[in-house]
Design an enzyme around this catalytic site. Structure first.
Site, PDB file in Angstrom:
ATOM      1  CB  VAL A 107       3.983 -12.597   2.023  1.00 23.28           C
ATOM      2  CG1 VAL A 107       2.939 -12.677   2.943  1.00 23.28           C
ATOM      3  CG2 VAL A 107       4.060 -13.949   0.910  1.00 23.28           C
ATOM      4  CB  CYS A 108       2.810  -9.035   4.782  1.00 25.66           C
ATOM      5  SG  CYS A 108       2.023  -7.983   6.000  1.00 25.66           S
ATOM      6  CB  THR A 109       5.395  -4.920   5.091  1.00 27.36           C
ATOM      7  OG1 THR A 109       5.880  -6.014   6.202  1.00 27.36           O
ATOM      8  CG2 THR A 109       4.308  -4.201   5.639  1.00 27.36           C
ATOM      9  CB  THR A 127       1.791  -4.094   0.661  1.00 25.07           C
ATOM     10  OG1 THR A 127       2.589  -4.552   1.877  1.00 25.07           O
ATOM     11  CG2 THR A 127       1.466  -2.491   1.037  1.00 25.07           C
TER      12      THR A 127
END
Length: 322
Positions: A107-109, A127
């Site tokens: 998730v995300c970074t 990302t």
């Protein structure tokens, strides 16, 4: 069916929503089905088993140290400020244990941690939009797509920032347990089932910079408020009191995209909202958004979102078919 073990990695300065969003989705599936043995067993783990402090100041207490964590079916790596300078021990743990998971999720970074561990080479991933360039520059073997809210490539699933992790988790629940379970979880969380993975990470207004010169800013606002009007370069240039050629150059220089692309994004976004929030017919929406015909709108939706308007409405407005 045997349960699926979900292991969520915790570390200092993790983004709390990257953890709690997907966890609430998986936990909601357990609650709805009523049997953890046929759904998910959710575990959290930090390097040494100690509590971690999130980037927002919350303290999360893990279930395990990584060394003692169960082998997961789904290994979920959240993002946050803590991914900028990760502990080398965490990267090494991911390098060794990541391939043992049936499914790798970031998730995300969190994608940066998977990339540092060499687990994304040759994969198409995404990302948070603000870190796509960094990820691509530091890991040239990884194909980074900055636009979608999530990407599936084999057993690897990566999502954009924060709430996109919920969208990805809902897609995984739908894959594992069926649409009815995922739909029930989505309704409980008051989110849509489901934003298509290739939906853009942000709106046309956010994707484009705001023009510095007032006439161009006014044109941007006009486009947003009047998607059904004549939005040709010639018509917009006249509103800005510029020649079409000068207007097109200035608009792209100040916003980062051509007038045509900006208009396309605004119209698509407006059409999406009408499909999501109203019961207006496809033909009426196509006229209101400047497409002219349902076929023109259908082509725009399929080209950009991979789904026709009727299918998009079905996914976004499950209540209409319930």
């Amino acid at each position: 069916m045997a349960h699926r073990t979900v292991l969520v990695i915790l570390f200092d300065d993790v983004q709390s929503l990257d953890v709690t969003g997907p966890v609430e989705v998986f936990a909601g599936a357990v609650t709805y089905v009523g049997d953890p043995e046929s759904t998910y067993r959710i575990h959290t783990a930090s390097l040494d088993g100690a509590p971690v402090r999130t980037s927002s100041g919350l303290t999360l207490t893990p279930d395990h140290a990584l060394a003692d964590a169960p082998t997961p079916h789904t290994l979920l790596v959240p993002g946050g400020q803590g991914t900028r300078a990760p502990d080398p021990r965490l990267t090494e743990w991911l390098r060794v244990h990541g391939p043992r998971a049936r499914r790798l999720v970031s998730v995300c970074t969190g994608a940066i941690l998977l990339a540092e561990a060499g687990l994304l080479d040759g994969r198409r991933v995404t990302t948070h939009w603000g870190y796509c360039e960094t990820l691509a520059r530091h890991h040239p073997a990884v194909e980074v797509d900055p636009d979608p809210i999530y990407v599936r490539d084999g057993n690897v699933a990566t999502s954009a920032g924060v709430t996109a992790g919920i969208d990805l988790a809902l897609a995984l629940v739908e894959e594992d347990l069926g649409r009815e379970v995922a739909l029930t979880v989505a309704r409980h969380l008051v989110v849509f089932l489901r934003r298509p993975g290739n939906q853009a990470q942000f709106s046309a207004q956010l994707a484009a910079q705001t023009a510095q010169r007032e006439p161009l800013r006014e044109v941007q606002q006009w486009i947003t408020e009047h998607p059904g009007e004549d939005l040709t370069v010639e018509a917009l240039a006249a509103r800005a009191s510029l020649s079409p050629r000068h207007f097109a150059r200035a608009f792209q220089a100040e916003t980062g995209m051509t007038p045509g692309r900006y208009v396309d994004r605004v119209r698509l976004e407006h059409a999406r909202r009408l499909l999501e929030d109203t019961a207006d017919g496809i033909e009426e929406i196509s006229r209101a958004c400047g497409y002219g015909t349902p076929e023109a709108m259908r082509r725009a939706f399929v080209r950009t979102l991979g789904a026709a308007p009727a299918e998009y409405r079905r996914r976004f407005r499950p209540a209409l078919t319930s």
